[in-house]
Enzyme design. Structure first.
Site, PDB file in Angstrom:
ATOM      1  N   HIS A   6      76.085 -10.602  44.009  1.00 35.71           N
ATOM      2  CA  HIS A   6      75.224 -10.516  45.199  1.00 35.71           C
ATOM      3  C   HIS A   6      74.747  -9.071  45.319  1.00 35.71           C
ATOM      4  O   HIS A   6      75.488  -8.140  45.000  1.00 35.71           O
ATOM      5  CB  HIS A   6      75.997 -10.841  46.490  1.00 35.71           C
ATOM      6  CG  HIS A   6      76.222 -12.300  46.762  1.00 35.71           C
ATOM      7  ND1 HIS A   6      77.447 -12.798  47.132  1.00 35.71           N
ATOM      8  CD2 HIS A   6      75.369 -13.353  46.747  1.00 35.71           C
ATOM      9  CE1 HIS A   6      77.336 -14.111  47.333  1.00 35.71           C
ATOM     10  NE2 HIS A   6      76.086 -14.468  47.104  1.00 35.71           N
TER      11      HIS A   6
ATOM     12  N   CYS B 162      80.570  -8.658  52.989  1.00 37.78           N
ATOM     13  CA  CYS B 162      80.563 -10.115  52.806  1.00 37.78           C
ATOM     14  C   CYS B 162      81.172 -10.837  54.001  1.00 37.78           C
ATOM     15  O   CYS B 162      80.835 -11.981  54.286  1.00 37.78           O
ATOM     16  CB  CYS B 162      81.369 -10.513  51.577  1.00 37.78           C
ATOM     17  SG  CYS B 162      80.848  -9.762  50.049  1.00 37.78           S
TER      18      CYS B 162
END
Ligand code: ARG
Length: 295
Positions: A177, A271
């Site tokens: 990511h 996250c």
């Protein structure tokens, strides 16, 4: 203070009531190494306290028992105020079916908060989009694609939000990511790990950042870029000495958090948190119909 990010003062998080490593969808996950529930809770609550101490507001969602990765709230979608003033939630369309049930709960949360729901696909139909790949910065929606988000998602996202999406191709399997390799610090500075991207995207990202704090691959793999910035406070799970020196000389205060149990699913502070105060027209330029820029 001048130069500070205008967003990042309020967050949605998911309490780790059912956090487990049940499957492997990134190189950090190992079902033989399960998080210890009590330590997980302690670490997560310490993160919550640090967010509040830094001045952030936090909205806590409950974790679904069938969604062991839902603690990684960043991937649920992005919340933002659209150019016409409507509060919206652009839901993720997770690459892996194991995570798709999370979106259903995120959608109910968003509508319960009065947000209109937007999306680019669901149940495996349409392009994948994971919000951990998205950052508002200097007027653009910077979007990583490759391991999770698909390039085909960029145009529909730009059109749905009326913004400019700047796509960057991620090629590193462990930085799957964007938020593992890029972290905006203020309106001129950002942590950047060029090793996460192909050559053209690494160059494009370095061009975008007036004052980059360039991370080596080894530094980025400590998850130091997976940080949360609240004003001048940087909440980080690790901070290599060289990185700390640079951050402090720029006037940032580093707060270190032990999130070792939560790292077992392959993510850290960023996250685990999802900013809910992005504004199109302030943090993102208004581009009617949207636009995609690729390296
Ligand atoms: N196990 C999760 C996954 O692989 C970790 C998500 C990490 N989140 C992030 N924003 N990088 O999807």
């Amino acid at each position: 203070m001048e130069g500070e990010l205008a967003w990042g003062r309020s967050y949605a998080v998911v309490s780790p009531d059912h956090f487990r490593v049940d499957y492997v969808i990134n190189p950090f996950m190992d079902p033989a190494d399960q998080p210890e529930p009590e330590r997980t809770r302690e670490q997560w609550h310490a993160m919550l306290a640090a967010l509040r101490d830094a001045g952030a507001r936090v909205d806590v969602l409950r974790q679904r028992p069938d969604s062991p990765d839902m603690v990684y709230a960043m991937n649920l979608g992005i919340a933002l105020t659209l150019a016409d003033g409507r509060e919206a939630f652009l839901a993720s369309h997770m690459r892996y079916a194991e995570r798709r049930s999370e979106t259903t709960s995120a959608a109910s949360w968003a509508t319960s908060r009065g947000r209109v729901l937007l999306g680019v696909g669901r149940d495996g139909v349409g392009p994948h989009l994971e919000a951990g790949d998205l950052f508002a910065w200097r007027g653009d929606l910077v979007a990583g694609f490759g391991p999770r988000t698909e390039e085909a998602a960029l145009a529909p996202v730009a059109a749905a939000l009326d913004v400019r999406v700047r796509g960057l191709r991620i090629v590193h399997p462990a930085m799957y990511h964007l938020d593992l390799a890029f972290c905006p610090l203020d309106d001129r500075r950002a942590m950047v790990c060029p090793a996460a991207f192909d050559d053209a995207s690494a160059a494009a990202l370095l061009d975008l950042v007036p004052e980059p704090l360039v991370l080596t691959e080894e530094e980025a793999l400590t998850f130091c870029a997976n940080a949360v910035v609240v004003g001048r406070t940087v909440l980080m799970p690790a901070c290599p000495p060289r990185v700390r020196d640079q951050l402090e000389s720029w006037g940032f205060r580093v707060v270190l958090l032990d999130l070792s149990e939560l790292h077992k699913g392959g993510g850290s502070v960023r996250c685990l948190t999802n900013p809910t105060d992005l504004v199109v027209g302030r943090d993102l330029d208004v581009v009617p119909g949207g636009e995609v820029v690729l390296p």
